[in-house]
Design a protein around this motif. Structure first.
Motif, PDB file in Angstrom:
ATOM      1  N   THR A  28       0.639  -1.057   0.044  1.00 13.10           N
ATOM      2  CA  THR A  28       0.033   0.068   0.141  1.00 13.10           C
ATOM      3  C   THR A  28       0.975   1.078  -0.022  1.00 13.10           C
ATOM      4  OG1 THR A  28      -0.100  -0.293   2.472  1.00 13.10           O
ATOM      5  CG2 THR A  28      -1.898  -1.090   1.162  1.00 13.10           C
ATOM      6  N   THR A  29       1.952   1.121   0.751  1.00 13.95           N
ATOM      7  CA  THR A  29       2.753   2.488   0.872  1.00 13.95           C
ATOM      8  C   THR A  29       3.268   2.926  -0.587  1.00 13.95           C
ATOM      9  OG1 THR A  29       4.683   1.399   1.782  1.00 13.95           O
ATOM     10  CG2 THR A  29       3.083   2.290   3.428  1.00 13.95           C
ATOM     11  N   ALA A  30       3.924   1.732  -1.091  1.00 13.04           N
ATOM     12  CA  ALA A  30       4.569   1.991  -2.542  1.00 13.04           C
ATOM     13  C   ALA A  30       3.432   2.357  -3.266  1.00 13.04           C
ATOM     14  CB  ALA A  30       5.339   0.682  -2.864  1.00 13.04           C
ATOM     15  N   GLN A  31       2.498   1.591  -3.599  1.00 13.72           N
ATOM     16  CA  GLN A  31       1.386   1.992  -4.601  1.00 13.72           C
ATOM     17  C   GLN A  31       0.605   3.411  -4.385  1.00 13.72           C
ATOM     18  OE1 GLN A  31      -1.149  -1.439  -3.578  1.00 13.72           O
ATOM     19  NE2 GLN A  31       0.017  -2.647  -4.944  1.00 13.72           N
ATOM     20  N   ALA A  32       0.812   4.000  -3.254  1.00 12.49           N
ATOM     21  CA  ALA A  32       0.311   5.279  -2.845  1.00 12.49           C
ATOM     22  C   ALA A  32       0.703   6.328  -3.884  1.00 12.49           C
ATOM     23  CB  ALA A  32      -0.028   5.627  -1.661  1.00 12.49           C
ATOM     24  N   ALA A  33       2.135   5.884  -4.276  1.00 11.90           N
ATOM     25  CA  ALA A  33       2.759   7.119  -4.975  1.00 11.90           C
ATOM     26  C   ALA A  33       3.440   6.393  -6.399  1.00 11.90           C
ATOM     27  CB  ALA A  33       3.984   7.503  -4.157  1.00 11.90           C
ATOM     28  N   PRO A  34       3.755   7.277  -7.258  1.00 12.08           N
ATOM     29  CA  PRO A  34       4.349   6.761  -8.480  1.00 12.08           C
ATOM     30  C   PRO A  34       5.686   5.712  -8.023  1.00 12.08           C
ATOM     31  CG  PRO A  34       4.058   9.029  -8.713  1.00 12.08           C
ATOM     32  CD  PRO A  34       4.091   8.680  -7.294  1.00 12.08           C
ATOM     33  N   ALA A  35       5.771   4.820  -8.814  1.00 14.32           N
ATOM     34  CA  ALA A  35       6.803   3.772  -8.601  1.00 14.32           C
ATOM     35  C   ALA A  35       7.939   3.762  -9.841  1.00 14.32           C
ATOM     36  CB  ALA A  35       6.208   2.515  -8.650  1.00 14.32           C
ATOM     37  N   PRO A  36       8.769   4.642  -9.620  1.00 14.19           N
ATOM     38  CA  PRO A  36       9.822   4.681 -10.770  1.00 14.19           C
ATOM     39  C   PRO A  36      10.749   3.622 -10.884  1.00 14.19           C
ATOM     40  CG  PRO A  36      10.482   6.309  -9.015  1.00 14.19           C
ATOM     41  CD  PRO A  36       8.978   5.576  -8.432  1.00 14.19           C
ATOM     42  N   PHE A  37      10.822   2.808  -9.815  1.00 16.19           N
ATOM     43  CA  PHE A  37      12.006   1.843  -9.818  1.00 16.19           C
ATOM     44  C   PHE A  37      11.376   0.677 -10.312  1.00 16.19           C
ATOM     45  CE2 PHE A  37      14.161   4.735  -7.149  1.00 16.19           C
ATOM     46  CZ  PHE A  37      15.302   4.530  -7.577  1.00 16.19           C
ATOM     47  N   GLN A  38      11.929  -0.151 -11.102  1.00 16.68           N
ATOM     48  CA  GLN A  38      11.253  -1.658 -11.602  1.00 16.68           C
ATOM     49  C   GLN A  38      12.117  -2.394 -11.173  1.00 16.68           C
ATOM     50  OE1 GLN A  38       8.178  -1.925 -13.295  1.00 16.68           O
ATOM     51  NE2 GLN A  38       8.256   0.327 -12.735  1.00 16.68           N
ATOM     52  N   PRO A  39      11.808  -3.750 -10.895  1.00 13.18           N
ATOM     53  CA  PRO A  39      12.619  -4.774 -10.600  1.00 13.18           C
ATOM     54  C   PRO A  39      13.591  -5.395 -11.320  1.00 13.18           C
ATOM     55  CG  PRO A  39      10.462  -5.644 -10.691  1.00 13.18           C
ATOM     56  CD  PRO A  39      10.356  -4.225 -11.028  1.00 13.18           C
ATOM     57  N   THR A  40      14.578  -4.519 -11.947  1.00 15.02           N
ATOM     58  CA  THR A  40      15.695  -4.749 -12.935  1.00 15.02           C
ATOM     59  C   THR A  40      16.771  -4.048 -12.452  1.00 15.02           C
ATOM     60  OG1 THR A  40      15.130  -3.159 -14.457  1.00 15.02           O
ATOM     61  CG2 THR A  40      13.894  -5.086 -14.651  1.00 15.02           C
ATOM     62  N   TRP A  41      17.957  -4.893 -13.053  1.00 17.42           N
ATOM     63  CA  TRP A  41      19.269  -4.113 -12.667  1.00 17.42           C
ATOM     64  C   TRP A  41      19.279  -2.874 -13.564  1.00 17.42           C
ATOM     65  CZ3 TRP A  41      21.916  -4.921  -8.756  1.00 17.42           C
ATOM     66  CH2 TRP A  41      22.000  -6.111  -8.126  1.00 17.42           C
ATOM     67  N   ASP A  42      18.743  -2.551 -14.650  1.00 17.45           N
ATOM     68  CA  ASP A  42      18.924  -1.506 -15.535  1.00 17.45           C
ATOM     69  C   ASP A  42      17.898  -0.257 -14.828  1.00 17.45           C
ATOM     70  OD1 ASP A  42      20.435  -2.594 -17.299  1.00 17.45           O
ATOM     71  OD2 ASP A  42      18.773  -2.868 -18.822  1.00 17.45           O
ATOM     72  N   SER A  43      17.065  -0.629 -14.273  1.00 19.09           N
ATOM     73  CA  SER A  43      16.245   0.477 -13.660  1.00 19.09           C
ATOM     74  C   SER A  43      16.931   0.597 -12.301  1.00 19.09           C
ATOM     75  CB  SER A  43      14.703  -0.162 -13.315  1.00 19.09           C
ATOM     76  OG  SER A  43      14.119   0.824 -12.376  1.00 19.09           O
ATOM     77  N   LEU A  44      17.115  -0.165 -11.487  1.00 21.58           N
ATOM     78  CA  LEU A  44      18.155   0.275 -10.247  1.00 21.58           C
ATOM     79  C   LEU A  44      19.286   0.779 -10.496  1.00 21.58           C
ATOM     80  CD1 LEU A  44      17.666  -3.092  -8.140  1.00 21.58           C
ATOM     81  CD2 LEU A  44      16.181  -1.114  -8.119  1.00 21.58           C
ATOM     82  N   VAL A  45      20.203   0.625 -11.318  1.00 21.16           N
ATOM     83  CA  VAL A  45      21.293   1.300 -11.827  1.00 21.16           C
ATOM     84  C   VAL A  45      21.170   2.728 -12.268  1.00 21.16           C
ATOM     85  CG1 VAL A  45      23.156   1.359 -13.412  1.00 21.16           C
ATOM     86  CG2 VAL A  45      22.685  -0.649 -12.303  1.00 21.16           C
ATOM     87  N   ASP A  46      20.047   2.808 -13.157  1.00 23.72           N
ATOM     88  CA  ASP A  46      19.653   4.317 -13.881  1.00 23.72           C
ATOM     89  C   ASP A  46      19.204   5.269 -12.746  1.00 23.72           C
ATOM     90  OD1 ASP A  46      20.669   3.343 -16.133  1.00 23.72           O
ATOM     91  OD2 ASP A  46      18.677   2.859 -17.186  1.00 23.72           O
ATOM     92  N   GLY A  47      18.231   4.866 -11.831  1.00 26.33           N
ATOM     93  CA  GLY A  47      17.641   5.526 -10.918  1.00 26.33           C
ATOM     94  C   GLY A  47      18.090   5.696  -9.499  1.00 26.33           C
ATOM     95  N   TYR A  48      18.908   4.964  -9.135  1.00 28.80           N
ATOM     96  CA  TYR A  48      19.421   5.108  -7.910  1.00 28.80           C
ATOM     97  C   TYR A  48      20.692   6.207  -7.674  1.00 28.80           C
ATOM     98  CZ  TYR A  48      20.922   4.135  -2.975  1.00 28.80           C
ATOM     99  OH  TYR A  48      21.262   4.318  -1.560  1.00 28.80           O
ATOM    100  N   ARG A  49      20.728   7.055  -6.513  1.00 25.10           N
ATOM    101  CA  ARG A  49      21.825   7.851  -6.057  1.00 25.10           C
ATOM    102  C   ARG A  49      21.781   7.644  -4.571  1.00 25.10           C
ATOM    103  NH1 ARG A  49      21.840   7.409 -10.580  1.00 25.10           N
ATOM    104  NH2 ARG A  49      22.269   8.769 -12.098  1.00 25.10           N
ATOM    105  N   THR A  50      22.888   7.581  -3.963  1.00 23.22           N
ATOM    106  CA  THR A  50      23.214   7.422  -2.674  1.00 23.22           C
ATOM    107  C   THR A  50      22.622   8.663  -1.877  1.00 23.22           C
ATOM    108  OG1 THR A  50      25.234   6.110  -2.907  1.00 23.22           O
ATOM    109  CG2 THR A  50      24.762   6.896  -0.761  1.00 23.22           C
TER     110      THR A  50
END
Length: 550
Positions: A28-50
């Protein structure tokens, strides 16, 4: 308590089936907002910043605490107590009984945490300079240290009868600490398999240990009535064959099984992977940690690890008004995947400045409490911890330090003294650590630091000739990792003809002091006369300003 989910197990069906199993407590918490991250390495690599909070924090303390601390015999007790010929097996037989009758589930119920005072401990950790705190949520022994919705073998029902993670989380946040959890249970399906074995020699030869024979029905009238031991021990995944007659033959067979120390899900036991996902998601959604440490190479259990990481990142953004504040730790990351999370280097270092933030985790002693280390005064001294912190921070890293707790929830007198010594140094010199970034070079000195996992044992002790640099606010901090005999810090990197620092040096101060220090710059280096009041300090930090260092 194993989720009964049928059908082909693709990523899509995994997520949808898991959500259905969770009912109204799903994503529910994740679904309440846009979900820019998909469960793929490409998505995590492209979107993540420490996040900046992690980069600024630099130093965290970890309570690596489970029922394996009860025997006070060090790490991996829940596995080695089932291996005849191992010293922990010998201790178990002598102290508790034979593992055919007294298995590790009984030790889990002996864990009472009766003297645990999380407020006092966290006050000490804050004093020692920790900016984040990590609590162990589950280990390879497969007990959840929280009020788990999907795993009945948890500390609310077994052992302490407390929601340890919930109590830690409230106490940490009360003190302004960022809060993290560590998850080690993805390995339980293979790590625990000796519990299904037997003694090859002696009076119990051939008699299977408790995990092999116990069922839910056997708990009737006992403390574990209603619990299924197979949910704890994970089932017969890699069972030792019948017929071994010697300890040596069993050892040879077990060595052949080391290939199973991997991150792949057990294909013959998909229920384990499904259950792991549900438990981990429950942990994240219930306690909203700032950091999740996975004791895994890359991410755990294949696609399930990607699924949970994407969920966590999306949930973090929902909790923080669209700002990603989450940190995930994984180990031995391929270069192309490193940007997806914060790589952790267990008991190790880096040789140079890393372009991406990273973390070392290490321990004062053994991961689980060891009475022998205390009795023989073999912990890492405060000076070693401080030197490693300075080296790691100079190379764009953080240090996560485990302080082992006894089963009763207390630390010993040696550990307390080490933390107090760290506190004294950090109170004066923290300015050179917190909120800093790497400079143009990490430092100088004759001592080589070995890089990589488990490399700390290959590195010699650092000395006053080893200098480490950090920078913040236009100033350069130089930290000598020891007190020079003549009281003069010599920095070759800052010589007058230095290509690294070609401009002027205008002032030098001891960190935390208002008065400037006497210095001179020659072709051999920058020489700084240190104040005598700092003599004997495990590391001496100075603050340097000028065009050459800004």
């Amino acid at each position: 308590m194993t989720a009964k989910l049928a059908g082909p197990w693709t990523r899509r069906s995994f997520l949808s089936a898991a959500a259905a199993s969770a009912g109204t407590t799903g994503l529910t918490t994740a679904q309440a907002a846009p979900a820019p991250f998909q469960p793929t390495w490409d998505s995590l690599v492209d979107g993540y910043r420490t996040p900046d909070w992690f980069r600024d924090a630099k130093f965290g303390i970890w309570a690596h605490w489970s029922a394996q601390c009860v025997p006070e015999m060090g790490d991996w007790y829940a596995r080695r107590m089932y291996i005849q010929g191992n010293w922990q097996y010998d201790h178990h037989v002598k102290t508790y009984g034979h593992p055919t009758q007294v298995g590790f589930m009984e030790i889990q119920n002996r864990w009472k945490a009766e003297n645990w005072d999380p407020d006092a401990l966290l006050d000490l950790y804050v004093k020692a300079g920790a900016k984040y705190f990590v609590a162990l949520a589950n280990h390879h022994d497969n007990q959840d240290n929280y009020d788990s919705k999907y795993h009945a073998w948890n500390t609310v029902r077994v052992g302490p009868r407390k929601d340890l993670i919930g109590i830690w989380e409230k106490a940490a946040r009360k003190r302004g600490l960022r809060f993290g959890v560590s998850n080690h249970s993805a390995h339980a399906w293979h790590w625990y398999q000796p519990a299904y074995g037997y003694d090859p020699e002696g009076p119990h030869a051939g008699q299977r240990y408790d995990a092999y024979r116990l069922t839910k029905a056997d708990g009737k009238g006992k403390w574990w009535e209603g619990l299924d031991p197979q949910d704890l021990y994970t089932g017969r995944n890699i069972v030792m064959p019948d017929g071994f007659k010697t300890i040596r033959s069993v050892e040879a067979w077990q060595q052949e099984q080391t290939a199973h120390w991997d991150e792949k899900p057990p294909l013959h036991n998909p229920a384990f992977t499904r259950q792991w996902f549900l438990r981990c998601r429950d942990l994240i959604d219930s306690y909203r940690p700032d950091l999740v440490y996975f004791d895994n190479t890359t991410l755990p259990l294949g696609q399930a690890g990607l699924d949970i990481t994407a969920h966590y990142y999306n949930a973090s953004m929902a909790w923080n008004d669209g700002k990603l504040e989450a940190v995930v730790n994984g180990k031995v990351m391929p270069t192309e995947w490193r940007p997806a999370l914060v790589e952790d280097v267990e008991r190790g270092f880096r040789e140079n400045i890393e372009p991406l933030p990273w973390q070392t985790d290490t321990c004062l002693g053994d991961w689980h409490y060891s009475r022998g280390i205390f009795d023989n005064h073999q912990y890492k001294p405060a000076s070693t911890v401080i030197h490693r912190l300075c080296d790691i921070v100079s190379k764009n890293g953080n240090l996560l330090l485990s302080v082992p707790l006894r089963g009763d929830g207390t630390i010993d007198s040696d550990e307390r003294k080490i933390l107090e010594d760290i506190a004294a140094w950090m109170a004066r010199n923290g300015e050179a650590i917190y909120g800093t970034r790497p400079w143009r070079t990490f430092g100088e000195g004759p001592t080589k630091v070995s890089g990589g996992m488990f490399s700390e044992g290959n590195s010699k002790a650092l000395t006053h000739e080893d200098i480490r640099f950090t920078t913040k606010g236009g100033a350069l901090y130089a930290i000598a990792l020891g007190w020079p005999r003549d009281g003069v810090m010599r920095i070759q990197t800052l010589a007058e003809d230095s290509a690294v620092a070609p401009g002027s040096i205008d002032s030098v101060h001891a960190v935390g002091a208002a008065d400037g220090l006497t210095f001179k710059r020659t072709r051999r280096g920058l020489e700084i006369k240190l104040p005598e009041g700092l003599a004997g300090s495990p590391a001496v930090a100075v603050k340097i300003r000028g065009a050459g260092v800004a």
